[in-house]
Design a protein around this motif. Structure first.
Motif, mmCIF file in Angstrom:
data_model
loop_
_atom_site.group_PDB
_atom_site.id
_atom_site.type_symbol
_atom_site.label_atom_id
_atom_site.label_comp_id
_atom_site.label_asym_id
_atom_site.label_seq_id
_atom_site.Cartn_x
_atom_site.Cartn_y
_atom_site.Cartn_z
ATOM 1 N N ARG A 193 -3.664 8.634 -1.737
ATOM 2 C CA ARG A 193 -4.597 9.466 -0.690
ATOM 3 C C ARG A 193 -3.728 10.710 -0.468
ATOM 4 O O ARG A 193 -2.607 10.494 0.037
ATOM 5 C CB ARG A 193 -4.815 8.509 0.478
ATOM 6 N N PRO A 195 -4.650 9.641 -9.380
ATOM 7 C CA PRO A 195 -5.932 9.248 -8.877
ATOM 8 C C PRO A 195 -5.441 8.256 -8.139
ATOM 9 O O PRO A 195 -4.734 7.029 -8.560
ATOM 10 C CB PRO A 195 -6.591 8.691 -9.928
ATOM 11 N N GLY A 196 -6.169 7.681 -6.939
ATOM 12 C CA GLY A 196 -5.685 6.633 -6.124
ATOM 13 C C GLY A 196 -4.697 6.819 -5.079
ATOM 14 O O GLY A 196 -4.662 6.183 -3.795
ATOM 15 N N ARG A 255 0.908 -0.962 -0.184
ATOM 16 C CA ARG A 255 -0.018 0.110 -0.041
ATOM 17 C C ARG A 255 0.917 1.108 -0.093
ATOM 18 O O ARG A 255 1.756 1.287 0.572
ATOM 19 C CB ARG A 255 -0.693 -0.021 1.321
#
Length: 245
Positions: free
Chosen positions: A37, A34-35, A2
């Motif tokens: 955070r 995009p994606g 992540r």
């Protein structure tokens, strides 16, 4: 794996334009990746605070954070204030502090584009003197960086480029404007090397009263957003390399 959360750390200001510009820049960063955070925290005056954002991320179970100073030079805030705030973060967070935004060729491109938007053209470069007007700092390293940027930018074809500072250091913007007039530049332009409106950018604007052209602050320029993502990637690289070792 992540991806770490990107926490953009801005100084903050009583001037509402400052926070609005920071949020606009962060939205542009999100649009480019995009994606990913992206969160925003302020050192002073505005909310959310950096401390509050870090507490919230830890409570959510986030582990990895890249803290990116929304600063153009590595001066007191990057060297002292931000590390102090990050040291007080919840222990469960693994935080890496990214480099400040400047210097970067992308920022020079943004400065130049702002000048063209204000009325200049590439054909004007050889006859135009530019004041590279920054907020100023008492940190010699930061002042030296601004002087280096001015020299580098001059080599791209401008008649002359002079650094100026809104606080802590000299010369002031109006002094640099007068110097460029005395040099014989046909026109003088002021390029604010600042990210968002506020007290010191307003002082730069007042000092530019004798210039022919005053550009806008860098703000949410796409080049600035790309530098933010470059600094984020640079901060992530050591962790990725360690996982692959």
């Amino acid at each position: 794996m992540r991806r770490p959360v990107l926490l953009v750390i801005a100084h903050g200001s009583r001037d509402a334009r400052h926070a609005a510009t920071v949020h606009a820049l962060v939205e542009r960063v999100r649009s480019l990746r995009p994606g990913l955070r992206v969160e925003t925290g302020f050192l002073d005056f505005n909310v959310p605070s950096v401390h509050g954002v870090l507490q919230s991320l830890a409570a959510e179970g986030v582990r990895d954070v890249v803290a990116l100073p929304l600063l153009l030079t590595r001066a007191f805030h990057a060297k002292a204030d931000i590390p102090a705030v990050l040291r007080d973060a919840p222990a469960r967070l693994r935080i890496r502090q990214a480099d400040v935004l400047g210097p970067s060729p992308l920022l020079l491109s943004a400065l130049e584009r702002r000048l063209y938007k204000a009325g200049l053209s590439p054909a004007d470069k050889s006859s135009t003197g530019v004041v590279l007007a920054s907020a100023g700092s008492s940190d010699p390293e930061a002042i030296a960086v601004i002087a280096d940027i001015a020299r580098e930018w001059w080599r791209t074809g401008w008649c002359a480029v002079r650094p100026a500072f809104a606080s802590a250091s000299l010369p002031r913007t109006e002094d640099a404007v007068r110097e460029l007039r005395a040099l014989g530049c046909e026109r003088v332009a002021v390029a604010p090397y600042v990210l968002a409106p506020g007290f010191l950018p307003d002082r730069i604007a007042r000092g530019a009263a004798g210039a022919d052209v005053l550009a806008e602050v860098l703000g949410p320029a796409p080049e600035v957003a790309r530098v933010v993502l470059e600094r984020y990637a640079g901060a992530c690289r050591p962790a990725v390399a360690a996982l692959g070792a």
